[in-house]
Enzyme design. Structure first.
Site, mmCIF file in Angstrom:
data_model
loop_
_atom_site.group_PDB
_atom_site.id
_atom_site.type_symbol
_atom_site.label_atom_id
_atom_site.label_comp_id
_atom_site.label_asym_id
_atom_site.label_seq_id
_atom_site.Cartn_x
_atom_site.Cartn_y
_atom_site.Cartn_z
ATOM 1 N N ASP A 87 0.847 -1.188 0.000
ATOM 2 C CA ASP A 87 0.000 0.000 0.000
ATOM 3 C C ASP A 87 0.887 1.244 0.000
ATOM 4 O OD1 ASP A 87 -1.719 2.217 1.143
ATOM 5 O OD2 ASP A 87 -3.181 0.597 1.128
ATOM 6 N N ILE A 88 0.533 2.243 -0.800
ATOM 7 C CA ILE A 88 1.372 3.455 -0.862
ATOM 8 C C ILE A 88 1.149 4.374 0.348
ATOM 9 C CG2 ILE A 88 1.619 3.416 -3.364
ATOM 10 C CD1 ILE A 88 -0.451 5.719 -3.471
ATOM 11 N N HIS A 142 -10.629 -5.181 -3.415
ATOM 12 C CA HIS A 142 -9.282 -5.425 -2.904
ATOM 13 C C HIS A 142 -9.347 -5.747 -1.420
ATOM 14 C CE1 HIS A 142 -10.010 -1.094 -2.448
ATOM 15 N NE2 HIS A 142 -9.139 -1.088 -1.445
ATOM 16 N N ASN A 147 -13.162 -3.190 2.391
ATOM 17 C CA ASN A 147 -14.120 -2.088 2.434
ATOM 18 C C ASN A 147 -15.031 -2.205 1.209
ATOM 19 O OD1 ASN A 147 -12.814 -0.913 4.702
ATOM 20 N ND2 ASN A 147 -11.292 -0.024 3.342
ATOM 21 N N GLY A 181 -16.339 2.701 3.393
ATOM 22 C CA GLY A 181 -14.990 3.271 3.390
ATOM 23 C C GLY A 181 -14.164 2.931 2.165
ATOM 24 N N GLN A 182 -14.774 2.366 1.132
ATOM 25 C CA GLN A 182 -14.025 2.016 -0.074
ATOM 26 C C GLN A 182 -13.669 3.279 -0.847
ATOM 27 O OE1 GLN A 182 -16.036 -0.764 -2.651
ATOM 28 N NE2 GLN A 182 -14.231 -1.082 -3.911
ATOM 29 N N HIS A 242 -7.191 -5.496 2.111
ATOM 30 C CA HIS A 242 -6.068 -4.929 2.856
ATOM 31 C C HIS A 242 -5.583 -5.985 3.842
ATOM 32 C CE1 HIS A 242 -6.616 -0.571 1.885
ATOM 33 N NE2 HIS A 242 -7.867 -0.969 1.663
#
Length: 112
Positions: free
Chosen positions: A30-31, A99, A86, A92-93, A101
């Site tokens: 994750d960035i 995807h 999410n 909260g997407q 997390h």
């Protein structure tokens, strides 16, 4: 979907720090990590969210959930990790490509 961020990452059009890749899925860091270990596991097949998934996707999701602990352990999450999906704006997407997390590592806060 040609303009989808995660589709573009999966096609190699946008660079990522890959952890794992096969014909069906891609895992990358994750960035904006929320934990010492924080990576995303995405299907290469575009689905906006779990709301768009059906029984025809069960094998793909089984593969993804099966990969999560293996990859988390490879990245040093020996003491546990969190798995979050999410779904939709109220869930909260932020990127509308399904995807997962996976987050782990030492937590600087206490659990309630």
């Amino acid at each position: 979907m040609s303009s989808c961020l995660f589709c573009r990452i999966a096609r190699g059009e946008i660079p990522s720090k890959k952890i794992y890749e096969d014909d069906d899925v891609l895992a990358f860091h994750d960035i904006h990590p929320a934990a010492p270990v924080h990576f995303l596991l995405v299907p290469k097949l575009h689905l906006d969210s779990l709301l768009d998934a059906g029984s025809e996707h069960e094998a793909l999701f089984g593969k993804m959930i099966g990969l999560a602990p293996r990859l988390a352990k490879e990245l040093g999450c020996d003491n546990g990790f969190r798995v979050v999906i999410n779904n939709g704006p109220d869930g909260g997407q932020e990127v509308f490509h399904l995807h997962i997390h996976i987050m782990g590592g030492p937590r600087p806060w206490k659990r309630l």
